[in-house]
Design an enzyme around this catalytic site. Structure first.
Site, short mmCIF file in Angstrom:
data_model
loop_
_atom_site.label_atom_id
_atom_site.label_comp_id
_atom_site.label_asym_id
_atom_site.label_seq_id
_atom_site.Cartn_x
_atom_site.Cartn_y
_atom_site.Cartn_z
N GLU A 63 -18.01 -28.86 12.25
CA GLU A 63 -17.66 -27.44 12.14
C GLU A 63 -16.33 -27.22 11.40
OE1 GLU A 63 -18.60 -25.06 15.61
OE2 GLU A 63 -16.71 -23.99 15.37
N ASP A 64 -15.36 -28.08 11.66
CA ASP A 64 -13.98 -27.80 11.20
C ASP A 64 -13.41 -28.77 10.18
OD1 ASP A 64 -13.88 -25.58 12.84
OD2 ASP A 64 -13.01 -26.67 14.52
N ASP A 120 -14.85 -28.22 26.59
CA ASP A 120 -14.22 -27.56 25.44
C ASP A 120 -13.60 -26.23 25.88
OD1 ASP A 120 -13.69 -27.27 22.62
OD2 ASP A 120 -15.47 -26.00 22.42
ZN ZN Z 1 -13.36 -27.88 20.50
#
Ligand code: ZN
Length: 179
Positions: A63-64, A120
């Site tokens: 994702e990042d 998370d």
């Molecule tokens: Zn995370």
């Protein structure tokens, strides 16, 4: 077949390299890798297996960072990769839609992904309590806490210990901010 220990250390190193230029959003601007180590610690402590711990370390890479599913598959195999993909938002969608989908899809995730997702959210709420982003007012924090609560409400297959810890952190916010 690599050993569990080796798999976890390789995942930690992979995450540290991929996130090396990133910092958390909070005032303390902690290295991003601190977040994934915290999430991995939480799922390991809750008794999840080494594939889930490795996926926890890697959960934000696709994702990042510049990491593809194929990169993960080559390094860590299909089980870890599919867990990470379960936890990867589609960044082409608007933020509000991504958040809505996190809530909607939570109950349909695998047990391992539900555990990582709960951890998370615990890590994110702890960060907001200890080192909130400088530009977040109380309302912004409350919106995030309520969003996290809505997601975790759908993660009923996550270990009880994680769900209890989430509730405790959520409660700390309710105690701090007037509602
Ligand atoms: Zn995370």
């Amino acid at each position: 077949m690599q050993s569990d220990m080796l798999k976890i250390i390789r995942a930690a190193q992979f995450a540290a390299v991929k996130h090396s230029a990133q910092r958390r959003k909070g005032e303390a601007a902690e290295p991003y890798v601190n977040h994934v180590l915290e999430v991995a610690h939480l799922v390991a402590e809750a008794g999840l297996d080494s594939d889930v711990v490795a996926a926890a370390l890697l959960h934000d890479t696709v994702e990042d960072t510049e990491t593809s599913a194929a990169d993960l598959e080559a390094e860590f195999g299909p089980v870890v990769t599919s867990l990470v993909l379960e936890l990867t938002d589609d960044k082409s969608l608007p933020k509000a839609e991504r958040k809505r989908l996190q809530v909607e899809r939570a109950p349909h995730k695998s047990v391992g992904a539900q555990a990582i997702k709960t951890a998370d959210k615990i890590s994110n709420l702890r960060s907001i309590l200890s080192s909130p982003p400088a530009d977040w007012d109380e309302q912004r924090k409350r919106e995030y806490f309520d969003f996290a609560h809505a997601v975790v409400s759908g993660l009923s297959q996550a270990p009880e210990s994680l769900r209890t810890e989430f509730a405790a952190v959520y409660q700390r916010f309710s105690g701090i901010v007037q509602r």
